[in-house]
Enzyme design. Structure first.
Site, PDB file in Angstrom:
ATOM      1  N   ASP A 179      -8.108  -7.572   4.413  1.00 24.36           N
ATOM      2  CA  ASP A 179      -7.932  -5.794   4.561  1.00 24.36           C
ATOM      3  C   ASP A 179      -7.205  -5.519   6.096  1.00 24.36           C
ATOM      4  OD1 ASP A 179      -9.329  -3.850   4.564  1.00 24.36           O
ATOM      5  OD2 ASP A 179     -11.062  -4.010   5.400  1.00 24.36           O
ATOM      6  N   ASP A 184      -4.942  -0.674   1.124  1.00 23.62           N
ATOM      7  CA  ASP A 184      -5.512  -1.432   2.540  1.00 23.62           C
ATOM      8  C   ASP A 184      -5.959  -2.915   1.970  1.00 23.62           C
ATOM      9  OD1 ASP A 184      -7.914  -0.006   3.019  1.00 23.62           O
ATOM     10  OD2 ASP A 184      -6.991  -0.124   5.074  1.00 23.62           O
ATOM     11  N   GLU A 185      -6.204  -2.897   0.640  1.00 24.87           N
ATOM     12  CA  GLU A 185      -7.564  -3.980   0.903  1.00 24.87           C
ATOM     13  C   GLU A 185      -7.293  -4.904  -1.064  1.00 24.87           C
ATOM     14  OE1 GLU A 185     -12.007  -3.451   0.599  1.00 24.87           O
ATOM     15  OE2 GLU A 185     -11.072  -1.819   0.757  1.00 24.87           O
TER      16      GLU A 185
END
Length: 389
Positions: free
Chosen positions: A26, A88-89
DNA sequence: TCTGGGGTCCTAGGACCC
DNA sequence: TCTGGGGTCCTAGGACCC
């Protein structure tokens, strides 16, 4: 880097027995960090403190997507089993990477360093035998940390955490659990599967499994979206039919463009309406003939709209949604098929221009704003090719 | 916090069929 | 005619996520 470990403080674990090793990565404050990299002079922390949403809303999506793609490539150097679950993960399956990386833990450690080195961004990661636990662990590891939860210690790791930390428990379920005297994740387990099932139905089973740190669904992450939608909130609530139709057409255009991009035909089109008082309704319609044409989607949604709106309440938000995708249209009559194919080719050509020069360069008449008084007097602005600057 | 935009999944009821 | 039960599809709404 902070390295926290759950469990025995021995050496990094072995994957000899091929215990599943799921890494959740993350990014730390992704949007803000990207902005800082691109423009270090920006007093972004202050801005963020003053106005947390502003940066996100006015953000540079292209820029974020670029970084996201770079990250995806980097992740693939560690394992082919990468699931980007949002911009974003990501989840990486590091099971059996002993030979290549000397174990999942070392791989995770190296990955965090590599991200920093190659992109300048910092991230956090959780490593465990399941998606749920790794996700929560990466959250605990922030910022710029790695948290490893040993196999067999999952439930113990989760037990003292507040229920809200569990993804899937939100602002509705939290108080509902509270009314049963359940505040910590450990309390879910203690309450017992049967009672949870009585109270929550199928969701009760889900809760119980998650509290033990087990993935309940297969986590079969699919690359293909299940629905494509666009919605917009008006600057000022409106009951202006022309403005409403224009907006619906624009939304239909955006949706159809993305359908063609995915080579999908949608069988179901839907409308979303939100009124001044924030009440929201949706209307769906399943077509005999799946479509990817702007005009068809628009006409159907307009029909739904006319049935759903009596003109009484002003409208705050409009949305157009498509779902129920198929990869090809049904057999059309020959003439119809030819017409549709021609139209589709024209639209696809338009899509290419839009991609190159921006969406505004190529709009069908319906979605354009009506000319202002100014514009009516002066020659029309050219909107077909390129920008004016 | 007076509230943006894009998604996923689940539930429940009704229509319709056998 | 009234009755049953099961299955599928469609639609509406809600909870939740980033």
């Amino acid at each position: 880097m902070n390295v926290n470990r759950m469990g025995p403080q021995s050496q990094a674990p072995s994957t000899r027995h091929l215990v599943r090793q799921i890494l959740h990565v993350d990014m730390d404050a992704f949007f803000v960090s990207v902005e800082e990299l691109e423009d270090p002079s920006l007093p972004i922390r202050t801005a963020k403190r003053l106005c947390p949403q502003a940066i996100f809303l006015r953000g540079h999506y292209e820029r974020y997507r670029d970084y996201s793609e770079r990250l995806g490539k980097l992740f693939h150097e560690f394992t082919p089993a990468v699931e980007m679950v949002s911009i974003d993960e990501a989840y990486l399956d590091l099971t059996g990477c002993e030979r290549l990386h000397g174990g999942a833990f070392r791989a995770a450690d190296r990955l965090i360093r590599a991200v920093k080195e190659h992109t300048g961004l910092s991230c956090s990661a959780g490593l465990s035998t399941s998606h749920v636990v790794s996700k929560i662990a990466s959250d605990q590891a922030k910022p710029h940390g790695l948290l490893y939860v040993f196999g067999g210690r999952e439930a113990e790791f989760l037990a003292p955490l507040p229920v809200r930390r569990m993804p899937g428990i939100g602002k509705v379920t939290e108080p509902e659990l509270g009314s049963l005297g359940i505040f910590k994740i450990g309390g879910i387990r203690a309450y017992g599967l049967e009672r949870l099932k009585n109270h929550f139905g199928k969701y009760g089973e889900w809760l119980h499994a998650k509290a033990l740190g087990k993935d309940i669904e297969a986590y079969a992450y699919s690359e293909e979206p299940k629905s494509i939608s666009h919605e917009t909130t008006f600057d000022a609530d409106t009951d202006d039919v022309e403005e409403i139709e224009r907006t619906l057409f624009s939304l239909a255009e955006l949706v159809a463009m993305r359908l063609r991009d995915h080579a999908f035909f949608a069988r179901t089109v839907g409308l979303k309406l939100r009124f001044v008082d924030f009440t929201t309704l949706t209307r769906d319609l399943t077509l005999e003939e799946p479509t990817r044409l702007d005009s068809v989607i628009f006409e159907q949604v307009l029909g739904l709209f006319k049935r759903a709106w009596n003109g009484q309440r002003k409208i705050r938000l409009l949305g157009v949604r498509t779902s129920n995708f198929e990869s090809s249209s049904f057999q059309l009559g020959l003439i119809e098929a030819e017409k549709t194919a021609k139209l589709t080719r024209a639209l696809e050509a338009a899509d290419r221009l839009r991609k190159r020069y921006g969406f505004e360069t190529m709009r069908l008449a319906r979605g354009l704003d009506p000319p202002s008084a100014e514009a009516r007097k002066s020659p029309p602005r050219r909107r077909f090719f390129g920008r004016e600057d």
